[in-house]
Design a protein around this motif. Structure first.
Motif, PDB file in Angstrom:
ATOM      1  N   THR A   2      27.679   6.646  13.267  1.00 51.96           N
ATOM      2  CA  THR A   2      28.836   6.537  12.388  1.00 51.96           C
ATOM      3  C   THR A   2      28.438   6.814  10.952  1.00 51.96           C
ATOM      4  OG1 THR A   2      28.465   4.180  12.069  1.00 51.96           O
ATOM      5  CG2 THR A   2      29.911   4.817  13.884  1.00 51.96           C
ATOM      6  N   LYS A   3      29.331   7.405  10.233  1.00 52.07           N
ATOM      7  CA  LYS A   3      29.100   7.745   8.831  1.00 52.07           C
ATOM      8  C   LYS A   3      29.353   6.521   7.964  1.00 52.07           C
ATOM      9  CE  LYS A   3      30.899  11.019   5.406  1.00 52.07           C
ATOM     10  NZ  LYS A   3      29.712  11.208   4.639  1.00 52.07           N
ATOM     11  N   ILE A   4      28.496   6.304   6.987  1.00 48.66           N
ATOM     12  CA  ILE A   4      28.688   5.223   6.018  1.00 48.66           C
ATOM     13  C   ILE A   4      29.762   5.691   5.041  1.00 48.66           C
ATOM     14  CG2 ILE A   4      27.591   3.825   4.231  1.00 48.66           C
ATOM     15  CD1 ILE A   4      26.403   3.245   6.908  1.00 48.66           C
ATOM     16  N   THR A   5      30.820   4.918   4.933  1.00 47.88           N
ATOM     17  CA  THR A   5      31.935   5.321   4.068  1.00 47.88           C
ATOM     18  C   THR A   5      31.733   4.828   2.642  1.00 47.88           C
ATOM     19  OG1 THR A   5      33.226   3.330   4.495  1.00 47.88           O
ATOM     20  CG2 THR A   5      33.506   5.182   6.046  1.00 47.88           C
ATOM     21  N   LYS A   6      32.478   5.453   1.724  1.00 44.81           N
ATOM     22  CA  LYS A   6      32.448   5.027   0.329  1.00 44.81           C
ATOM     23  C   LYS A   6      32.940   3.585   0.201  1.00 44.81           C
ATOM     24  CE  LYS A   6      33.232   9.480  -1.927  1.00 44.81           C
ATOM     25  NZ  LYS A   6      34.096  10.191  -2.874  1.00 44.81           N
ATOM     26  N   GLN A   7      33.939   3.227   1.019  1.00 46.25           N
ATOM     27  CA  GLN A   7      34.492   1.867   0.961  1.00 46.25           C
ATOM     28  C   GLN A   7      33.414   0.837   1.315  1.00 46.25           C
ATOM     29  OE1 GLN A   7      36.504   4.177   0.067  1.00 46.25           O
ATOM     30  NE2 GLN A   7      37.870   2.551  -0.596  1.00 46.25           N
ATOM     31  N   GLU A   8      32.584   1.161   2.312  1.00 41.74           N
ATOM     32  CA  GLU A   8      31.519   0.233   2.711  1.00 41.74           C
ATOM     33  C   GLU A   8      30.491   0.073   1.587  1.00 41.74           C
ATOM     34  OE1 GLU A   8      31.417   0.812   7.537  1.00 41.74           O
ATOM     35  OE2 GLU A   8      30.532   2.381   6.279  1.00 41.74           O
ATOM     36  N   VAL A   9      30.143   1.177   0.942  1.00 43.09           N
ATOM     37  CA  VAL A   9      29.198   1.119  -0.172  1.00 43.09           C
ATOM     38  C   VAL A   9      29.797   0.328  -1.324  1.00 43.09           C
ATOM     39  CG1 VAL A   9      27.924   2.461  -1.882  1.00 43.09           C
ATOM     40  CG2 VAL A   9      28.063   3.262   0.486  1.00 43.09           C
ATOM     41  N   LYS A  10      31.074   0.554  -1.612  1.00 41.11           N
ATOM     42  CA  LYS A  10      31.746  -0.187  -2.692  1.00 41.11           C
ATOM     43  C   LYS A  10      31.787  -1.679  -2.382  1.00 41.11           C
ATOM     44  CE  LYS A  10      34.733   3.535  -4.359  1.00 41.11           C
ATOM     45  NZ  LYS A  10      36.103   4.024  -4.514  1.00 41.11           N
ATOM     46  N   LYS A  11      32.051  -2.024  -1.117  1.00 39.75           N
ATOM     47  CA  LYS A  11      32.120  -3.427  -0.724  1.00 39.75           C
ATOM     48  C   LYS A  11      30.760  -4.106  -0.900  1.00 39.75           C
ATOM     49  CE  LYS A  11      33.305  -6.551   3.044  1.00 39.75           C
ATOM     50  NZ  LYS A  11      33.792  -6.693   4.400  1.00 39.75           N
ATOM     51  N   VAL A  12      29.699  -3.445  -0.424  1.00 40.83           N
ATOM     52  CA  VAL A  12      28.358  -4.006  -0.569  1.00 40.83           C
ATOM     53  C   VAL A  12      27.975  -4.098  -2.046  1.00 40.83           C
ATOM     54  CG1 VAL A  12      25.902  -3.619  -0.073  1.00 40.83           C
ATOM     55  CG2 VAL A  12      27.618  -3.259   1.717  1.00 40.83           C
ATOM     56  N   ALA A  13      28.306  -3.081  -2.818  1.00 38.93           N
ATOM     57  CA  ALA A  13      28.011  -3.100  -4.254  1.00 38.93           C
ATOM     58  C   ALA A  13      28.751  -4.261  -4.925  1.00 38.93           C
ATOM     59  CB  ALA A  13      28.406  -1.778  -4.895  1.00 38.93           C
ATOM     60  N   HIS A  14      29.995  -4.485  -4.535  1.00 41.43           N
ATOM     61  CA  HIS A  14      30.772  -5.595  -5.092  1.00 41.43           C
ATOM     62  C   HIS A  14      30.123  -6.926  -4.739  1.00 41.43           C
ATOM     63  CE1 HIS A  14      34.148  -8.043  -6.336  1.00 41.43           C
ATOM     64  NE2 HIS A  14      34.149  -8.615  -5.126  1.00 41.43           N
TER      65      HIS A  14
END
Length: 97
Positions: A2-14
């Motif tokens: 599965t591709k890592i989405t921008k939303q997942e990166v934003k959530k982890v960054a948050h």
């Protein structure tokens, strides 16, 4: 995979309290995908006969042999202290009798 989405990166960054711009988000998404792909490759390796370790290189303490040596530097050492009485360091009283 599965591709890592921008939303997942934003959530982890948050969650990590990180402020990332769009370029950093894209870069981290790609890096995370690469890491997960590498882990997927490592999972294919048979490690049943490999003993568990805590580090890649074994570390040993190197001790020298204890040797008894006569030393007569008592006076020199007592002179280094702030106060002395006979052959002892004199320290402030800390306990009541």
């Amino acid at each position: 995979m599965t591709k890592i989405t921008k939303q997942e990166v934003k959530k982890v960054a948050h969650l990590a309290r990180l402020e990332l711009n769009e370029d950093e988000i894209n870069n981290h998404a790609k890096q995370l995908e690469n890491i997960l792909e590498y882990i997927k490759q490592l999972e294919k390796i048979d490690t049943n006969d490999v003993p568990c370790t805590t580090r890649a290189i074994e570390v040993f303490n190197v001790f020298r042999k204890d040797e008894k040596k006569n030393s007569d530097c008592t006076e020199e050492i007592l002179e280094l202290g702030p106060s002395r009485e006979d052959k002892y360091f004199k320290v402030p009283k800390i306990l009541n009798q």
